[in-house]
Write a protein that holds these residues in place. Structure first.
Motif, PDB file in Angstrom:
ATOM      1  N   GLU A  77      30.136 -10.035 -88.578  1.00 13.37           N
ATOM      2  CA  GLU A  77      31.268 -10.423 -88.804  1.00 13.37           C
ATOM      3  C   GLU A  77      31.257 -11.991 -88.807  1.00 13.37           C
ATOM      4  O   GLU A  77      31.959 -12.261 -89.828  1.00 13.37           O
ATOM      5  CB  GLU A  77      32.043 -10.041 -87.351  1.00 13.37           C
ATOM      6  N   HIS A  80      30.310 -12.507 -92.588  1.00  9.89           N
ATOM      7  CA  HIS A  80      31.426 -12.246 -93.605  1.00  9.89           C
ATOM      8  C   HIS A  80      32.255 -13.298 -93.273  1.00  9.89           C
ATOM      9  O   HIS A  80      32.864 -13.655 -94.667  1.00  9.89           O
ATOM     10  CB  HIS A  80      32.025 -10.864 -92.803  1.00  9.89           C
ATOM     11  N   GLN A  81      32.807 -13.536 -92.282  1.00  8.71           N
ATOM     12  CA  GLN A  81      33.864 -14.921 -92.078  1.00  8.71           C
ATOM     13  C   GLN A  81      33.280 -16.145 -93.124  1.00  8.71           C
ATOM     14  O   GLN A  81      33.988 -16.927 -93.743  1.00  8.71           O
ATOM     15  CB  GLN A  81      34.221 -15.178 -90.679  1.00  8.71           C
TER      16      GLN A  81
END
Length: 177
Positions: A77, A80-81
């Motif tokens: 995550e 991804h960010q």
């Protein structure tokens, strides 16, 4: 993750993370390909290494690598960010550069399509450059004379397309996409 098409992803943070996971396990790309059960380990190893270097990978390959390397969901995550942030920043910079380029004045030109695959350009005479309407009228006369299709490039942002003999002019605004 940023999507470049419906099946291909690009991400530098993600690819570096997967590279570090492979390195932690002491695996060469071909060895990881063997773990994945690839029928052609050399080719699969090349796909893996290309992903690590370029960030480009298809969804099925990303899923296979995730199954084999078991990445931490929180780290995925975070990657991804970071990739999303980088992609938005890059797009904003590209947009800004395009806007600066598009705002620079040009000399209007008519591109004439004589036959498919054969085009030529004619500068719009300065006497017809006082307004776009004057330039469009000149283009219609030129295209009638040539019996051709064409496009008036009025600026980097504005075009006028013409059918055969200058018929059916339609204006088009060019935007950053």
């Amino acid at each position: 993750m940023t999507t470049t098409s419906s099946t291909t992803r690009r991400s530098s943070h993600l690819s570096r993370y997967f590279y570090s996971l492979r390195q932690e396990r002491g695996l060469q790309p071909g060895q990881l390909a063997d773990l994945l059960g690839a029928s052609d380990p050399a080719r699969a190893g090349h796909v893996i290494r290309s992903f690590e270097l370029s960030g480009a990978i298809s969804e099925p390959w990303l899923e296979r690598l995730s199954q084999a390397l078991q990445p931490d969901p929180a780290e995925l995550e975070r990657c991804h960010q970071l990739d999303q942030r980088d992609a938005e920043r890059d797009e904003a910079q590209q947009r800004q550069q395009w806007e600066l380029w598009a705002d620079q004045p040009i000399e209007p030109v008519l591109t004439v399509r004589y036959i498919p695959g054969v085009c030529g350009q004619r500068p719009v005479p300065r006497a017809f450059c006082n307004s776009r309407e004057q330039a469009e009228s000149w283009c219609i006369d030129e295209l009638r004379r040539c019996r051709a299709k064409g496009v008036l490039i009025w600026s980097r942002r504005q075009r006028t397309w013409y059918e055969q003999y200058g018929h059916s002019p339609r204006r088009q605004e060019i935007r950053f996409s």
